[in-house]
Design a protein around this motif. Sequence first.
Motif, PDB file in Angstrom:
ATOM      1  N   GLY A 197       0.796  -1.224   0.000  1.00  0.00           N
ATOM      2  CA  GLY A 197       0.000   0.000   0.000  1.00  0.00           C
ATOM      3  C   GLY A 197       0.823   1.266   0.000  1.00  0.00           C
ATOM      4  O   GLY A 197       0.357   2.309  -0.461  1.00  0.00           O
ATOM      5  N   ILE A 198       2.067   1.201   0.528  1.00  0.00           N
ATOM      6  CA  ILE A 198       2.932   2.383   0.464  1.00  0.00           C
ATOM      7  C   ILE A 198       4.294   2.026  -0.147  1.00  0.00           C
ATOM      8  O   ILE A 198       5.302   2.680   0.132  1.00  0.00           O
ATOM      9  CB  ILE A 198       3.125   3.051   1.846  1.00  0.00           C
ATOM     10  N   ALA A 199       4.333   0.986  -0.986  1.00  0.00           N
ATOM     11  CA  ALA A 199       5.612   0.527  -1.543  1.00  0.00           C
ATOM     12  C   ALA A 199       5.652   0.520  -3.069  1.00  0.00           C
ATOM     13  O   ALA A 199       6.531  -0.104  -3.652  1.00  0.00           O
ATOM     14  CB  ALA A 199       5.942  -0.865  -1.015  1.00  0.00           C
ATOM     15  N   CYS A 200       4.735   1.221  -3.717  1.00  0.00           N
ATOM     16  CA  CYS A 200       4.733   1.245  -5.187  1.00  0.00           C
ATOM     17  C   CYS A 200       5.645   2.369  -5.676  1.00  0.00           C
ATOM     18  O   CYS A 200       5.186   3.367  -6.248  1.00  0.00           O
ATOM     19  CB  CYS A 200       3.309   1.439  -5.713  1.00  0.00           C
ATOM     20  N   GLY A 201       6.929   2.206  -5.449  1.00  0.00           N
ATOM     21  CA  GLY A 201       7.884   3.250  -5.787  1.00  0.00           C
ATOM     22  C   GLY A 201       8.579   3.032  -7.111  1.00  0.00           C
ATOM     23  O   GLY A 201       8.583   1.927  -7.651  1.00  0.00           O
ATOM     24  N   ASN A 202       9.189   4.110  -7.624  1.00  0.00           N
ATOM     25  CA  ASN A 202      10.059   3.959  -8.792  1.00  0.00           C
ATOM     26  C   ASN A 202      11.246   3.066  -8.454  1.00  0.00           C
ATOM     27  O   ASN A 202      11.757   2.348  -9.312  1.00  0.00           O
ATOM     28  CB  ASN A 202      10.589   5.321  -9.253  1.00  0.00           C
ATOM     29  N   ARG A 203      11.698   3.173  -7.226  1.00  0.00           N
ATOM     30  CA  ARG A 203      12.777   2.327  -6.735  1.00  0.00           C
ATOM     31  C   ARG A 203      12.337   1.715  -5.414  1.00  0.00           C
ATOM     32  O   ARG A 203      11.857   2.415  -4.522  1.00  0.00           O
ATOM     33  CB  ARG A 203      14.059   3.125  -6.517  1.00  0.00           C
ATOM     34  N   VAL A 204      12.485   0.395  -5.306  1.00  0.00           N
ATOM     35  CA  VAL A 204      12.161  -0.321  -4.073  1.00  0.00           C
ATOM     36  C   VAL A 204      13.457  -0.935  -3.552  1.00  0.00           C
ATOM     37  O   VAL A 204      14.068  -1.771  -4.220  1.00  0.00           O
ATOM     38  CB  VAL A 204      11.095  -1.410  -4.303  1.00  0.00           C
ATOM     39  N   LEU A 205      13.888  -0.494  -2.374  1.00  0.00           N
ATOM     40  CA  LEU A 205      15.114  -0.963  -1.762  1.00  0.00           C
ATOM     41  C   LEU A 205      14.756  -1.843  -0.560  1.00  0.00           C
ATOM     42  O   LEU A 205      13.667  -1.725  -0.005  1.00  0.00           O
ATOM     43  CB  LEU A 205      15.977   0.216  -1.311  1.00  0.00           C
ATOM     44  N   GLN A 238      22.861   5.619   7.935  1.00  0.00           N
ATOM     45  CA  GLN A 238      23.730   6.256   6.946  1.00  0.00           C
ATOM     46  C   GLN A 238      23.693   5.504   5.623  1.00  0.00           C
ATOM     47  O   GLN A 238      23.656   6.113   4.546  1.00  0.00           O
ATOM     48  CB  GLN A 238      25.171   6.320   7.472  1.00  0.00           C
ATOM     49  N   THR A 239      23.666   4.173   5.690  1.00  0.00           N
ATOM     50  CA  THR A 239      23.560   3.360   4.474  1.00  0.00           C
ATOM     51  C   THR A 239      22.260   3.646   3.743  1.00  0.00           C
ATOM     52  O   THR A 239      22.237   3.818   2.521  1.00  0.00           O
ATOM     53  CB  THR A 239      23.646   1.865   4.829  1.00  0.00           C
ATOM     54  N   VAL A 240      21.161   3.705   4.506  1.00  0.00           N
ATOM     55  CA  VAL A 240      19.849   3.973   3.908  1.00  0.00           C
ATOM     56  C   VAL A 240      19.814   5.378   3.305  1.00  0.00           C
ATOM     57  O   VAL A 240      19.322   5.579   2.184  1.00  0.00           O
ATOM     58  CB  VAL A 240      18.732   3.807   4.966  1.00  0.00           C
ATOM     59  N   LYS A 241      20.357   6.350   4.021  1.00  0.00           N
ATOM     60  CA  LYS A 241      20.357   7.733   3.533  1.00  0.00           C
ATOM     61  C   LYS A 241      21.119   7.850   2.212  1.00  0.00           C
ATOM     62  O   LYS A 241      20.642   8.487   1.264  1.00  0.00           O
ATOM     63  CB  LYS A 241      20.978   8.653   4.582  1.00  0.00           C
ATOM     64  N   GLU A 242      22.299   7.255   2.147  1.00  0.00           N
ATOM     65  CA  GLU A 242      23.104   7.333   0.928  1.00  0.00           C
ATOM     66  C   GLU A 242      22.384   6.688  -0.250  1.00  0.00           C
ATOM     67  O   GLU A 242      22.429   7.198  -1.380  1.00  0.00           O
ATOM     68  CB  GLU A 242      24.462   6.672   1.160  1.00  0.00           C
ATOM     69  N   ALA A 243      21.714   5.570   0.009  1.00  0.00           N
ATOM     70  CA  ALA A 243      20.988   4.889  -1.067  1.00  0.00           C
ATOM     71  C   ALA A 243      19.803   5.726  -1.549  1.00  0.00           C
ATOM     72  O   ALA A 243      19.570   5.853  -2.761  1.00  0.00           O
ATOM     73  CB  ALA A 243      20.512   3.520  -0.590  1.00  0.00           C
ATOM     74  N   ILE A 244      19.045   6.298  -0.615  1.00  0.00           N
ATOM     75  CA  ILE A 244      17.910   7.146  -0.998  1.00  0.00           C
ATOM     76  C   ILE A 244      18.393   8.331  -1.821  1.00  0.00           C
ATOM     77  O   ILE A 244      17.821   8.651  -2.873  1.00  0.00           O
ATOM     78  CB  ILE A 244      17.152   7.636   0.259  1.00  0.00           C
ATOM     79  N   ALA A 245      19.461   8.995  -1.361  1.00  0.00           N
ATOM     80  CA  ALA A 245      19.987  10.168  -2.073  1.00  0.00           C
ATOM     81  C   ALA A 245      20.445   9.796  -3.476  1.00  0.00           C
ATOM     82  O   ALA A 245      20.190  10.533  -4.444  1.00  0.00           O
ATOM     83  CB  ALA A 245      21.146  10.771  -1.280  1.00  0.00           C
ATOM     84  N   ARG A 246      21.090   8.647  -3.604  1.00  0.00           N
ATOM     85  CA  ARG A 246      21.585   8.207  -4.917  1.00  0.00           C
ATOM     86  C   ARG A 246      20.444   7.943  -5.887  1.00  0.00           C
ATOM     87  O   ARG A 246      20.482   8.372  -7.048  1.00  0.00           O
ATOM     88  CB  ARG A 246      22.443   6.958  -4.716  1.00  0.00           C
ATOM     89  N   HIS A 247      19.423   7.253  -5.416  1.00  0.00           N
ATOM     90  CA  HIS A 247      18.299   6.926  -6.306  1.00  0.00           C
ATOM     91  C   HIS A 247      17.463   8.163  -6.628  1.00  0.00           C
ATOM     92  O   HIS A 247      16.971   8.305  -7.753  1.00  0.00           O
ATOM     93  CB  HIS A 247      17.441   5.827  -5.680  1.00  0.00           C
ATOM     94  N   LEU A 248      17.282   9.055  -5.652  1.00  0.00           N
ATOM     95  CA  LEU A 248      16.546  10.287  -5.934  1.00  0.00           C
ATOM     96  C   LEU A 248      17.281  11.126  -6.985  1.00  0.00           C
ATOM     97  O   LEU A 248      16.649  11.718  -7.871  1.00  0.00           O
ATOM     98  CB  LEU A 248      16.349  11.100  -4.655  1.00  0.00           C
ATOM     99  N   ALA A 249      18.608  11.173  -6.890  1.00  0.00           N
ATOM    100  CA  ALA A 249      19.389  11.936  -7.865  1.00  0.00           C
ATOM    101  C   ALA A 249      19.190  11.387  -9.273  1.00  0.00           C
ATOM    102  O   ALA A 249      19.092  12.148 -10.248  1.00  0.00           O
ATOM    103  CB  ALA A 249      20.870  11.902  -7.489  1.00  0.00           C
ATOM    104  N   GLU A 250      19.100  10.067  -9.392  1.00  0.00           N
ATOM    105  CA  GLU A 250      18.859   9.453 -10.703  1.00  0.00           C
ATOM    106  C   GLU A 250      17.447   9.746 -11.201  1.00  0.00           C
ATOM    107  O   GLU A 250      17.234  10.081 -12.375  1.00  0.00           O
ATOM    108  CB  GLU A 250      19.074   7.948 -10.623  1.00  0.00           C
ATOM    109  N   LEU A 251      16.475   9.640 -10.305  1.00  0.00           N
ATOM    110  CA  LEU A 251      15.078   9.816 -10.697  1.00  0.00           C
ATOM    111  C   LEU A 251      14.750  11.267 -11.037  1.00  0.00           C
ATOM    112  O   LEU A 251      13.888  11.534 -11.888  1.00  0.00           O
ATOM    113  CB  LEU A 251      14.155   9.323  -9.581  1.00  0.00           C
ATOM    114  N   GLU A 252      15.423  12.203 -10.390  1.00  0.00           N
ATOM    115  CA  GLU A 252      15.117  13.615 -10.628  1.00  0.00           C
ATOM    116  C   GLU A 252      15.558  14.083 -12.008  1.00  0.00           C
ATOM    117  O   GLU A 252      15.223  15.193 -12.427  1.00  0.00           O
ATOM    118  CB  GLU A 252      15.748  14.473  -9.530  1.00  0.00           C
ATOM    119  N   LYS A 253      16.286  13.244 -12.726  1.00  0.00           N
ATOM    120  CA  LYS A 253      16.655  13.563 -14.097  1.00  0.00           C
ATOM    121  C   LYS A 253      15.505  13.292 -15.071  1.00  0.00           C
ATOM    122  O   LYS A 253      15.537  13.736 -16.216  1.00  0.00           O
ATOM    123  CB  LYS A 253      17.872  12.740 -14.520  1.00  0.00           C
TER     124      LYS A 253
END
Length: 330
Positions: free
Chosen positions: A215-223, A289-304
């Motif tokens: 219900g809250i996991a239909c993301g562009n990226r699922v980690l 910190q691991t989760v934060k870095e992964a979120i930031a990396r995927h958001l940077a890709e998606l924002e393109k």
Amino acid sequence: MQPKTWKEWEKPKPVVELEAGIEKLRQKLPAAPTKEARDALEAQIREYEGALEQFTNHLYAHLGPWEEVLVARADARPYSLDYIGQIFSNFVELQGDRCGNVDNAIIGGPALMDGRPVMVLGHQKGRNATERVYRNFGMAKPEGYRKAIRLMEMADRFGLPVVTFVDTPAADPGVASEQRGISEAIAAAMLAMFGLRVPVVSVVIGEGGSGGAIGIACGNRVLMLEHAIYSVIPPEGCAAILWRDPEKGPQAAQALRLTAKDADRLGLIDEILPEPLGGAHRNPGEAAQTVKEAIARHLAELEKLSPEELHADRQKKFRDMGLALASARP
């Protein structure tokens, strides 16, 4: 006999004795009469700690599906609010579904991630009996998903990326939730997520159980964290249906293919995030910190991507899952 809880599995008698021994030796240190006595105590502490670390290494190097379930459910494991507190700043929790109801199993609101505005959502469990009742054990009711829809629509309106943390055994199965339309609420939340034109990153941090998770996991990226689980049904529920015996949960866990490695192999997730040795609860700061870095990396890709491309990407991702699962049938 299979352990039923994380504590039973991770803290058998030898571990409890080692931890108790270490604590007693540490209490003796201040009263050591000489430097030699103090050095001897410290040497014994290091020996006990080495044995404990060796046991932990062995334990986590041989995890089966049921053991992964126990780790994902660990009482000490970081919850959504723990990650939010370490990854984001200026988080403002918003309540209510604007239909007169409040749900505390799903939390959410705007926040800043290194100065970037985002909308954060997540399931929240409780640490003690009082909190668990307040949070309904992380099992959201219809109003929880309707609140999530409200916040996601707000994020879409203001162009905020959406980050969700998934950690629930399932949606609330009670009669009252059924009467208020829990199935419709989950379906509506999924439909709302598929319609978003902003980046969406979902992270399975503990239990990803059934429709309550998706219900809250239909993301562009699922980690997915290394020791999290993701399943169509909790193992005990599966065992109760198939064998009329919830005690066969370990057998069901094996059949469900619910580990992070299984989800990655089946194409259900985009990345497995490593955890500190012994699980995220051993070092919550490192895990965050691991989760934060992964979120930031995927958001940077998606924002393109453009809003239209983000929408199409999410739709294609979940359509492709169906093809992958069909081809993976035994």
